[in-house]
Design an enzyme around this catalytic site. Structure first.
Site, mmCIF file in Angstrom:
data_model
loop_
_atom_site.group_PDB
_atom_site.id
_atom_site.type_symbol
_atom_site.label_atom_id
_atom_site.label_comp_id
_atom_site.label_asym_id
_atom_site.label_seq_id
_atom_site.Cartn_x
_atom_site.Cartn_y
_atom_site.Cartn_z
ATOM 1 N NE ARG A 77 -4.222 -1.983 1.683
ATOM 2 C CZ ARG A 77 -4.932 -2.336 2.595
ATOM 3 N NH1 ARG A 77 -4.776 -2.133 3.661
ATOM 4 N NH2 ARG A 77 -6.159 -2.969 2.183
ATOM 5 C CE LYS A 91 -21.635 -13.941 5.202
ATOM 6 N NZ LYS A 91 -21.634 -12.498 6.061
ATOM 7 N N GLY A 111 -9.803 -7.730 -2.456
ATOM 8 C CA GLY A 111 -9.939 -8.735 -1.622
ATOM 9 C C GLY A 111 -9.408 -10.043 -2.048
ATOM 10 N N GLY A 113 -13.713 -3.093 -0.495
ATOM 11 C CA GLY A 113 -15.015 -2.648 -0.239
ATOM 12 C C GLY A 113 -15.520 -1.468 -1.317
HETATM 13 P P1 AMP Z 1 -16.273 -13.124 0.300
HETATM 14 O O1 AMP Z 1 -15.587 -12.368 1.406
HETATM 15 O O2 AMP Z 1 -17.730 -12.980 0.063
HETATM 16 O O3 AMP Z 1 -15.654 -12.655 -0.898
HETATM 17 O O4 AMP Z 1 -16.013 -14.678 0.491
HETATM 18 C C1 AMP Z 1 -14.768 -15.334 0.419
HETATM 19 C C2 AMP Z 1 -15.018 -16.553 1.072
HETATM 20 O O5 AMP Z 1 -15.868 -17.220 0.461
HETATM 21 C C3 AMP Z 1 -13.698 -17.220 1.035
HETATM 22 O O6 AMP Z 1 -13.208 -17.453 2.247
HETATM 23 C C4 AMP Z 1 -14.149 -18.624 0.529
HETATM 24 O O7 AMP Z 1 -13.580 -19.747 1.163
HETATM 25 C C5 AMP Z 1 -15.520 -18.607 0.965
HETATM 26 N N1 AMP Z 1 -16.444 -19.618 -0.275
HETATM 27 C C6 AMP Z 1 -16.242 -19.678 -1.612
HETATM 28 N N2 AMP Z 1 -17.028 -20.679 -2.076
HETATM 29 C C7 AMP Z 1 -17.578 -21.145 -0.914
HETATM 30 C C8 AMP Z 1 -18.574 -22.364 -0.926
HETATM 31 N N3 AMP Z 1 -18.805 -23.164 -1.995
HETATM 32 N N4 AMP Z 1 -18.731 -22.746 0.466
HETATM 33 C C9 AMP Z 1 -18.070 -22.178 1.533
HETATM 34 N N5 AMP Z 1 -17.479 -20.845 1.231
HETATM 35 C C10 AMP Z 1 -17.156 -20.503 0.180
#
Ligand code: AMP
Length: 400
Positions: free
Chosen positions: A39, A200, A357, A380
């Site tokens: 950064r 999610k 991210g 974000g």
């Molecule tokens: P996010 O912070 O929403 O971008 O999500 C990232 C996280 O989603 C990572 O830590 C992944 O391990 C998790 N992830 C991705 N695919 C899956 C899945 N099919 N089931 C559970 N966790 C998941």
């Protein structure tokens, strides 16, 4: 949100006091050593440009979450030391944020010199966007420069509030983020393909909705895909599921159809009995059709057919935006889908943009970073950008 903002290249800064909000929120180890100075390095073009133009430069940033209290564990001293090394000049740091030490250092700056304020979040008014705090920051300077893209989605005193009292311009980093991502969203070369993943669906509701108005193809993988699969009427076993968002997913499937947007979901999936524990531990998996996920199993990555399907769509694109992993990429057995998407971005001749991210981390870990057109410096912030939201730290800048 208008994106055509005045940048530091549009003004004469010689002899002016410039307050530049940077993102020096670097990771530190237990002894206060910087473990990754990315950064700081990314801030250098703006800093060097301003110094080269003869500005008197007051740098500021937050670091960690000191919650409004002076706590030397979160001091920016290590950042001042690293900046001094990288710039080859002494970068003094004030003993306070807007106190006597900061004011005295700022008042004594000569043209082409810079200094650093202590951690902005040592003052509780920073995150509350307190007007008197913003005014005190502004009083030290003649011009405000916004270059911390990672925090432009926050309306804090140093990211937005201060612009009420000073003419405000983008730094080179923010300018680059706005021009590349702004063009992709407003006037993309087509086909325009977006790839979304991550855990999610609820985190990306507005992103999906907004992107459906803009893209030719929307690819959905990762944990969030299973609520869509459920919305199509299939069983998803123990996979991630958000019952409250099933109707929303149905609406998005309908919207895609109405708009003529191709919405690609996994056709096969890598399943296991349980989520890996530890997350990078050994795991027994098999691949099943997405319409045949066993009740007692959990989908944790996209399968081989899906990897080929998604990669083909990415490779035929002229603009690609990617945010979120395709599976539990922290585990080598479950990282194949995420790697396949990253590889497809590298292999395509499209303008490729990776949101910050996890997807940015994956691309960097694989050593693909130099082959991507743009990796956003703000997770974000880039997500809110894709949502079409107004970013307070951008909206407050002067229009061209
Ligand atoms: P996010 O912070 O929403 O971008 O999500 C990232 C996280 O989603 C990572 O830590 C992944 O391990 C998790 N992830 C991705 N695919 C899956 C899945 N099919 N089931 C559970 N966790 C998941």
């Amino acid at each position: 949100m208008a994106l055509n903002k005045k940048s530091i290249e549009d003004i004469d800064v010689k002899g002016k006091k410039v307050l530049a909000r940077c993102d020096f929120n670097v990771p530190l180890d237990g002894e206060g050593n910087i473990t990754d100075d990315k950064r700081i390095v990314e801030s250098l073009p703006t800093i060097k440009y301003l110094l080269g133009q003869g500005a008197k430069l007051i740098l500021c940033s937050h670091l960690g979450r000191p919650k409004g209290e002076f706590n030397m564990k979160y001091s920016l001293k290590p950042v001042a030391a690293r900046l001094s090394e990288l710039l080859g000049i002494d970068v003094p740091i004030a003993a306070d944020v807007i106190g006597e030490s900061a004011k005295a250092l700022a008042a004594n700056l000569q043209d082409g010199q810079c200094m650093l304020l202590e951690n902005l979040r040592f003052d509780i008014r920073e995150e509350k966007n307190g007007a008197d705090f913003a005014k005190a920051l502004a009083n030290m300077a003649d011009i405000f420069v916004s270059d911390a893209f990672g925090t432009v989605h926050r309306a804090h005193a140093s990211t937005a509030g201060v612009a009420a009292y000073l003419p405000a311009y983008s730094g080179l980093l923010v300018d680059k983020e706005l021009s590349i991502m702004g063009k992709a969203l407003a006037d993309p070369e087509r086909p325009f393909v977006a790839v979304l993943g991550g855990a999610k669906v609820s985190d990306k509701l507005n992103v999906i909705n907004n992107l459906l108005d803009k893209v030719d193809t929307l690819i959905i993988g990762g944990g969030m895909a299973y609520t869509f699969v459920a919305a199509k009427g299939y069983g998803i076993g123990k996979s991630l599921f958000d019952a409250e968002k099933v109707d929303y997913c149905k609406k998005m499937l309908e919207k895609a159809e109405e708009k003529g947007v191709k919405l690609l979901l996994p056709v096969d999936t890598v399943v296991a009995k349980d989520f890996p524990d530890p997350i990078d531990g050994e795991i027994e998996v098999k691949t099943v059709d997405v319409t045949a996920i066993p009740d007692d199993m959990e989908g944790l990555d996209i399968g081989e057919k899906t990897r080929a399907l998604f990669a083909d769509a990415v490779k035929s694109a002229k603009t690609v935006v990617w945010n979120g992993p395709m599976g539990v990429f922290e585990n080598p057995t479950l990282a194949k889908g995420t790697i396949a998407v990253a590889q497809a971005l590298v292999d395509s001749d499209a303008v490729t943009i990776v949101g910050g991210g996890d997807s940015a981390a994956a691309v960097e870990k694989l050593g693909f970073a130099s082959k991507i057109t743009h990796i956003s410096t703000g997770g974000g912030a880039s997500l809110e950008f894709l949502e079409g939201k107004e970013l307070p730290g951008v909206a407050c800048l002067l229009d061209k």
